[in-house]
Every structure is written in C-alpha cells, then in structure tokens.
Design a protein around this motif. Structure first.
Motif, mmCIF file in Angstrom:
data_model
loop_
_atom_site.group_PDB
_atom_site.id
_atom_site.type_symbol
_atom_site.label_atom_id
_atom_site.label_comp_id
_atom_site.label_asym_id
_atom_site.label_seq_id
_atom_site.Cartn_x
_atom_site.Cartn_y
_atom_site.Cartn_z
ATOM 1 N N ASN A 48 5.594 44.683 51.963
ATOM 2 C CA ASN A 48 5.907 44.676 53.352
ATOM 3 C C ASN A 48 6.611 43.633 53.786
ATOM 4 O O ASN A 48 6.924 43.375 54.896
ATOM 5 C CB ASN A 48 4.613 44.873 53.987
ATOM 6 N N ARG A 49 7.060 42.729 52.650
ATOM 7 C CA ARG A 49 8.092 41.663 53.152
ATOM 8 C C ARG A 49 9.140 42.141 54.065
ATOM 9 O O ARG A 49 9.910 43.167 53.566
ATOM 10 C CB ARG A 49 8.230 40.827 51.868
ATOM 11 N N ARG A 50 9.395 41.352 55.012
ATOM 12 C CA ARG A 50 10.839 41.650 55.607
ATOM 13 C C ARG A 50 12.077 41.840 54.844
ATOM 14 O O ARG A 50 12.244 40.938 54.099
ATOM 15 C CB ARG A 50 10.821 40.671 56.806
ATOM 16 N N THR A 51 12.905 42.839 55.148
ATOM 17 C CA THR A 51 14.135 42.794 54.113
ATOM 18 C C THR A 51 15.156 41.691 54.478
ATOM 19 O O THR A 51 15.343 41.484 55.577
ATOM 20 C CB THR A 51 14.842 44.241 54.444
ATOM 21 N N THR A 52 15.731 41.116 53.359
ATOM 22 C CA THR A 52 16.590 39.990 53.762
ATOM 23 C C THR A 52 17.950 40.438 53.246
ATOM 24 O O THR A 52 18.235 41.571 52.479
ATOM 25 C CB THR A 52 16.195 38.787 52.768
ATOM 26 N N LEU A 53 19.053 40.291 54.233
ATOM 27 C CA LEU A 53 20.422 40.811 54.008
ATOM 28 C C LEU A 53 21.209 39.514 53.470
ATOM 29 O O LEU A 53 20.847 38.434 53.765
ATOM 30 C CB LEU A 53 20.864 41.308 55.385
ATOM 31 N N PRO A 54 22.139 39.876 52.793
ATOM 32 C CA PRO A 54 23.072 39.025 51.952
ATOM 33 C C PRO A 54 23.807 38.448 53.242
ATOM 34 O O PRO A 54 24.218 39.147 54.058
ATOM 35 C CB PRO A 54 23.693 39.734 50.799
ATOM 36 N N ARG A 113 2.508 43.697 36.564
ATOM 37 C CA ARG A 113 1.763 42.791 37.407
ATOM 38 C C ARG A 113 2.528 42.894 39.041
ATOM 39 O O ARG A 113 1.874 42.852 39.746
ATOM 40 C CB ARG A 113 1.829 41.344 36.748
ATOM 41 N N PHE A 114 3.933 43.025 38.848
ATOM 42 C CA PHE A 114 4.494 42.877 39.921
ATOM 43 C C PHE A 114 4.295 44.127 41.067
ATOM 44 O O PHE A 114 4.203 44.252 42.118
ATOM 45 C CB PHE A 114 6.036 42.882 39.830
ATOM 46 N N THR A 115 4.305 45.473 40.429
ATOM 47 C CA THR A 115 4.211 46.598 40.897
ATOM 48 C C THR A 115 2.617 47.268 41.148
ATOM 49 O O THR A 115 2.694 48.010 41.991
ATOM 50 C CB THR A 115 5.121 47.720 40.383
ATOM 51 N N GLY A 116 1.930 46.730 40.080
ATOM 52 C CA GLY A 116 0.722 47.459 40.051
ATOM 53 C C GLY A 116 0.407 48.729 39.706
ATOM 54 O O GLY A 116 -0.538 49.479 39.869
ATOM 55 N N GLU A 117 1.560 49.181 39.123
ATOM 56 C CA GLU A 117 1.605 50.490 38.619
ATOM 57 C C GLU A 117 1.146 50.765 37.161
ATOM 58 O O GLU A 117 1.670 49.852 36.293
ATOM 59 C CB GLU A 117 2.938 51.054 38.815
ATOM 60 N N ASN A 118 0.591 51.922 36.809
ATOM 61 C CA ASN A 118 0.325 52.284 35.592
ATOM 62 C C ASN A 118 1.216 53.350 35.022
ATOM 63 O O ASN A 118 0.724 54.486 34.929
ATOM 64 C CB ASN A 118 -1.144 52.555 35.468
ATOM 65 N N ASP A 119 2.235 52.782 34.644
ATOM 66 C CA ASP A 119 3.370 53.781 34.231
ATOM 67 C C ASP A 119 3.294 54.047 32.746
ATOM 68 O O ASP A 119 3.579 53.251 32.102
ATOM 69 C CB ASP A 119 4.767 53.170 34.656
ATOM 70 N N ASP A 134 12.278 35.625 42.676
ATOM 71 C CA ASP A 134 11.374 36.429 43.377
ATOM 72 C C ASP A 134 11.770 36.613 44.788
ATOM 73 O O ASP A 134 11.020 36.610 45.729
ATOM 74 C CB ASP A 134 9.853 36.302 43.146
ATOM 75 N N LEU A 135 13.072 36.613 45.143
ATOM 76 C CA LEU A 135 13.522 36.932 46.489
ATOM 77 C C LEU A 135 14.191 38.344 46.886
ATOM 78 O O LEU A 135 14.296 38.562 48.148
ATOM 79 C CB LEU A 135 14.844 35.838 46.822
ATOM 80 N N GLU A 154 1.318 42.945 50.020
ATOM 81 C CA GLU A 154 2.116 41.934 50.997
ATOM 82 C C GLU A 154 3.426 41.906 50.497
ATOM 83 O O GLU A 154 4.640 41.877 51.601
ATOM 84 C CB GLU A 154 1.468 40.579 50.905
ATOM 85 N N ARG A 155 3.768 41.766 49.329
ATOM 86 C CA ARG A 155 5.028 41.854 48.829
ATOM 87 C C ARG A 155 5.903 43.125 49.043
ATOM 88 O O ARG A 155 7.188 42.933 49.665
ATOM 89 C CB ARG A 155 5.168 41.731 47.446
#
Length: 421
Positions: free
Chosen positions: A42-48, A152-158, A116-117, A39-40
C-alpha cells in the motif's frame, strides 16, 4: 512484428531457462512479516524524475525498434537525481541486459532491489528475475537467497519458486535440502505436477533413502498411471530393497499396458520372473524378444534363455539354445550343458555328440563328461563304448572313485550278455 513490453520480455527470457527438476524451500512468515507486506503493497507510488522518465521513454522506443544496444547506451548515460531514480534506472538496465548479458543484468538488478524503493510489483519481479538469472549462471546459493527474499517480500507460496529453490539445492548436490522445498511445491501446486515428484524421487534416490524413494514412485504411478517410465522406475527401485515379487508385479502392469520398450526393460522383466522362480516365463519372454530382435542375441542372453528352459524342465528347448550358444561361442561348457539337456529327454546319441564336442574343446573337466557318456552308452546297451568311456573317466582324479565303482557293474553286465570288453 508485435513488440513485447520491456518487463515482459525480460521475464520471458528468464522463463525460458530449462528447469528440468522441481524446487521449493519453506520460509516462515510471522504476523509482523505479513503486516509489513501489506504496508509495503500500500505504499504510495513514487515517480521517477523528469530526466529519468524521458530517458526511459526513449529507451523503450529504441527497444521496440530492436535496437537494444542503443537503448542501453541511452540508459547508461543517465544519472538519477535520487536513490529511487537510480534504483528505477538500474531495474530497466538490468532488464535489458537480461536479454544479452546475464552477469551484467544481475549486477544492475541487485543495485535496483537492494534499497527496496521500487514499487511492490517491480521489486517482486526484479527479485525473481535476478534469482532466475543466477540459476542460469550456476550461482545457485545466490539464487536461493533471492528466491527466499522474494517469498519473504511477497508472502506468496508460489510452487514454481519452490521448484526453483529445490532445483538449486539439487544442482548443489545437497539432496536432503531438496526435500522440504519440493514438498512445499507439491503442497501448493494447484494440481499434481510430474516434475515435482521427479525431483523428489531423484533427491531421495541420491540420498540412498530407497524406501522413501519407492513410496514416492508408488504415489507417482497412482497420480500419473499413463507415464510408462514411472512404472519402470517403480519396478527397478523395488529391486534395490530386494522385493522381487513387487518388482515383477510392476513390470507385469507395465508390460500389459505396452509400456516396456527398451531392451534393458524387457531383459529386467525376464530376470524378475527368474528371481521369482518362474523360469518358464523368463525363458519365453527372452525367446520372444530374441526372435523379434528387440533383445540382442549374444552369449549372455542365449545362456539365460537356455538355463531358464533347463530350470523349467523344458529340456528340448534348453538343448536347442545351448546348441545356439555353442555355435556362437565354440565353448566346451555350452556343448556339455547341451549334452545334459539331451540326456534328460533320452536323446542319447545327440547327448554323446555334444559330449564329444565338449571334450574336443576342453579336457579340464573330462572326467565328468566321460561319466556322462558312460550313462548315455549304458542306457543304449552299448557296454563296450560305456567301458571305454569309463577307462577315460578313471584317469581323472575327480571321477576315478566313481568310475571304479561302475567298473564291476559293467563287467558283470557284459559277462551275462557274453560281451567281450
């Protein structure tokens, strides 16, 4: 000069930190966590806002002109109109500070990531960068927290992130906590990585878990057989559990492949031959590298080569090296041992000279030396000299009884031969 983007430059700075040992920590993700991650993403991109956008553009221009201080001044004077603007701005300020002031970089990057924005990519890269900077500043617990937040944020096992977490635990000397992360680094690496195994080996060794240390290094020499140091590690670690046979085998493989280079390594291999009751090989290894100069000729090594030749019943060689030891140290014991070696090959005159040299330097063990001289003279048929040495041996309480038992024999021998004592 070609300019790097602000983001890639900051990441390059972080990547330049020297992580000499591997790292990894397991963070368990639930199905709900993975759904949140998707979900994160796919969140819509915010512009400054326009003011922030213009300021960042101007800062980029200055940065590309290598005017970092001026770029920072522009960004620090901007006030965002929203929480996203402030996070977006703090991220760029943090990236710029990463090239010159890590503590300030950490401050602004933590401001950037806390709400987390940011976009998924920007949030992920900022979490990793702040953790890298904290590692550089020896803020290892904070670094671990942010590396785990990145997982936790990315879910990646780097595996590289696991490496860095494990490294942080290692620097904290929490060696048991290194093991789970480093095993994850090994698990997720695309191909075996020397650093991963080095860190695992180090953590196990520092934990005094020698059997597991050995298991790890056994794997290392299979995966990286050309790494000479790994064979030396393996051979030395076997000695920690007193498995001298395996230690010798590892040294032999290393030696046959030309991997033993240091004096300490060559000396240790010789010691393993001795520990495995192969004194001749121990002595010849020592002798070879004493002559080449790779092993320093000192008291300890001359005594080692001499005693191993003695144990191998190479008495002429033993006498030679005890003679060198005596010449170097002027010690009575070296002359005495040389005398015993000469006695074993029936070089009685040489033995007597060595015994006399021993007596001239130390009288504390004179009884035993005189008794040895008695044997040497008797073997030459020199009864008067044997009798004279016997009288000296009688003066020493440790050999008086033995000397008295010899006296009758010598007297009878002299009577038969008509020799006056």
């Amino acid at each position: 000069m070609k300019k790097l983007s602000l983001i890639s430059s900051a990441l390059l700075v972080a990547a330049s930190f020297s992580f000499t040992v591997p790292a990894s920590a397991q963070v368990t993700l639930t199905d709900a966590d993975r759904a949140r991650i998707e979900e994160r993403k796919n969140r819509r991109t915010t512009l400054p806002g326009e003011r922030v956008g213009r300021g960042v553009t101007r800062a980029f221009e200055l940065y590309n002109e290598e005017k970092v201080d001026e770029a920072l001044k522009v960004l620090l004077e901007i006030r965002g109109g929203s929480d996203f603007d402030n996070a977006f701005l703090a991220r760029f300020i943090g990236n710029l500070y990463a090239t010159k002031d890590p503590k300030q970089a950490i401050k602004y990057l933590e401001q950037a990531t806390k709400p987390d924005l940011l976009s998924f990519t920007d949030q992920a890269s900022s979490l990793k960068l702040v953790a890298d900077l904290q590692s550089m500043e020896n803020m290892h617990r904070d670094a671990i927290k942010n590396y785990e937040a990145w997982i936790r944020f990315t879910g990646e096992n780097d595996p590289d992130v696991y490496l860095r977490i494990a490294n942080a635990y290692y620097q904290l000397q929490e060696y048991q906590k290194v093991l789970t992360p480093i095993d994850n680094a090994i698990r997720y690496a695309r191909e075996p990585n020397r650093q991963h195994y080095m860190l695992k080996m180090g953590a196990l060794y520092e934990s005094r878990n020698y059997p597991k240390t050995i298991e790890t290094v056994e794997t290392m020499v299979q995966l990286f057989p050309e790494e000479r140091q790994f064979w030396v590690y393996l051979a030395n670690f076997y000695t920690l559990v007193e498995d001298y046979q395996k230690s010798l085998s590892a040294f032999q493989i290393a030696y046959n492949n030309g991997y033993l280079e240091l004096e300490s390594e060559l000396k240790m291999m010789g010691q393993m031959y001795a520990n495995n009751n192969i004194p001749y090989k121990a002595a010849t290894i020592y002798e070879k590298y004493l002559k080449s100069g790779k092993i320093k000729k000192d008291r300890t090594m001359l005594a080692a080569v001499a005693s191993n030749f003695q144990a191998a019943r190479e008495f002429a060689k033993a006498a030679q090296y005890y003679g060198e030891l005596a010449a170097l140290t002027n010690e009575a014991d070296a002359y005495r041992r040389q005398g015993f070696a000469f006695m074993s090959i029936q070089r009685y005159n040489d033995a007597i000279k060595a015994f006399e040299a021993a007596l001239a330097r130390d009288s504390s063990n004179s009884g035993r030396v005189h008794m040895s001289m008695v044997d040497a003279f008797l073997n030459q048929g020199k009864l008067r000299e044997a009798y004279a040495s016997l009288q000296q041996a009688k003066r020493d309480s440790t050999t008086a009884r033995q000397a008295n038992s010899y006296e009758g024999y010598i007297r009878e021998k002299a009577r038969v031969k008509g020799i006056t004592l």
